[in-house]
Design an enzyme around this catalytic site. Sequence first.
Site, PDB file in Angstrom:
ATOM      1  N   SER A  64     -19.859  14.888  26.954  1.00  0.00           N
ATOM      2  CA  SER A  64     -19.766  13.770  26.007  1.00  0.00           C
ATOM      3  C   SER A  64     -20.896  13.827  24.987  1.00  0.00           C
ATOM      4  O   SER A  64     -21.968  14.382  25.238  1.00  0.00           O
ATOM      5  CB  SER A  64     -19.842  12.431  26.756  1.00  0.00           C
ATOM      6  OG  SER A  64     -18.779  12.285  27.656  1.00  0.00           O
TER       7      SER A  64
HETATM    8  N1  SAH Z   1     -19.499  12.740  32.257  1.00  0.00           N
HETATM    9  C1  SAH Z   1     -19.093  14.003  31.694  1.00  0.00           C
HETATM   10  C2  SAH Z   1     -17.926  13.830  30.730  1.00  0.00           C
HETATM   11  C3  SAH Z   1     -16.900  14.854  30.971  1.00  0.00           C
HETATM   12  S1  SAH Z   1     -15.378  14.611  30.136  1.00  0.00           S
HETATM   13  C4  SAH Z   1     -20.261  14.695  31.041  1.00  0.00           C
HETATM   14  O1  SAH Z   1     -21.302  14.070  30.838  1.00  0.00           O
HETATM   15  O2  SAH Z   1     -20.167  15.895  30.765  1.00  0.00           O
HETATM   16  C5  SAH Z   1     -14.440  13.681  31.324  1.00  0.00           C
HETATM   17  C6  SAH Z   1     -14.273  14.297  32.676  1.00  0.00           C
HETATM   18  O3  SAH Z   1     -13.408  13.444  33.415  1.00  0.00           O
HETATM   19  C7  SAH Z   1     -13.605  15.678  32.691  1.00  0.00           C
HETATM   20  O4  SAH Z   1     -14.422  16.568  33.399  1.00  0.00           O
HETATM   21  C8  SAH Z   1     -12.273  15.443  33.406  1.00  0.00           C
HETATM   22  O5  SAH Z   1     -11.838  16.553  34.200  1.00  0.00           O
HETATM   23  C9  SAH Z   1     -12.612  14.240  34.287  1.00  0.00           C
HETATM   24  N2  SAH Z   1     -11.470  13.454  34.719  1.00  0.00           N
HETATM   25  C10 SAH Z   1     -10.332  13.141  34.055  1.00  0.00           C
HETATM   26  N3  SAH Z   1      -9.521  12.383  34.821  1.00  0.00           N
HETATM   27  C11 SAH Z   1     -10.165  12.199  36.018  1.00  0.00           C
HETATM   28  C12 SAH Z   1      -9.840  11.511  37.236  1.00  0.00           C
HETATM   29  N4  SAH Z   1      -8.685  10.857  37.409  1.00  0.00           N
HETATM   30  N5  SAH Z   1     -10.750  11.537  38.238  1.00  0.00           N
HETATM   31  C13 SAH Z   1     -11.922  12.189  38.115  1.00  0.00           C
HETATM   32  N6  SAH Z   1     -12.272  12.870  36.997  1.00  0.00           N
HETATM   33  C14 SAH Z   1     -11.405  12.877  35.960  1.00  0.00           C
END
Ligand code: SAH
Length: 213
Positions: A64
């Site tokens: 993000s």
């Molecule tokens: N917090 C992360 C943001 C990653 S983007 C960072 O700082 O890098 C969002 C993430 O949510 C992705 O890795 C995606 O695979 C995950 N995601 C999407 N749907 C999800 C779900 N139902 N349960 C857990 N993770 C999920």
Amino acid sequence: MKDTFKHKGLRQQLVEVVTNKGIKDQNVLDAIGKIPRHLFMDSGFLDHAYVDKAFPIAADQTISQPYTVAYQTELLQVKEGDKVLEIGTGSGYQTAVLCEMGAKVYSIERQLELFKITSKFLPKLGYRPKKLIFGDGYKGLKELAPFDGIIVTAGAPFVPKPLMSQLAIGGRLVIPIGDDVQVMTLFIRNGPKDFERHEFGKFRFVPLLEDKN
Ligand code: SAH
């Protein structure tokens, strides 16, 4: 895994950028100033690590934007010792911010590849979340509830009910709600059936998908 004076300098500039965009929580700013974000991305992309932008990581996901991480974390009002559940571990950057602020962090990721990479990587940097879970964040983590804070880092088409019920009284849920564009939304639980709802600006996240992959 190097963290040089150059990186530290770039990080201070990033802290200034997010400060100028309105982030005030000093603990959030300190965490951003401390965490080597370049190590959460592939080594070829150093130039992108300290600009205020989201960036692709493994499994078609993104790390993000720093401002977004700061914004969500500020809304969560993390205090030392708080029990926090993160949905969407991804690169682990947000997880590291929460650890740096003294939270007891539980984080769920649905992509096995990312879960594996990040589970190995965070301890190498000295970050020890209480537990990283390969699973479906829509379900939350019932056996370890209630949580003082829950932070969803993917765009949710609706608010998953389990996340509401796993929030402690007085707890805060920060969740971007919407399909293509999401409205950052904060729920504060004032009583068993009493939730206060606040809406903030618009953001763009990768989607919160059901079931693990
Ligand atoms: N917090 C992360 C943001 C990653 S983007 C960072 O700082 O890098 C969002 C993430 O949510 C992705 O890795 C995606 O695979 C995950 N995601 C999407 N749907 C999800 C779900 N139902 N349960 C857990 N993770 C999920």
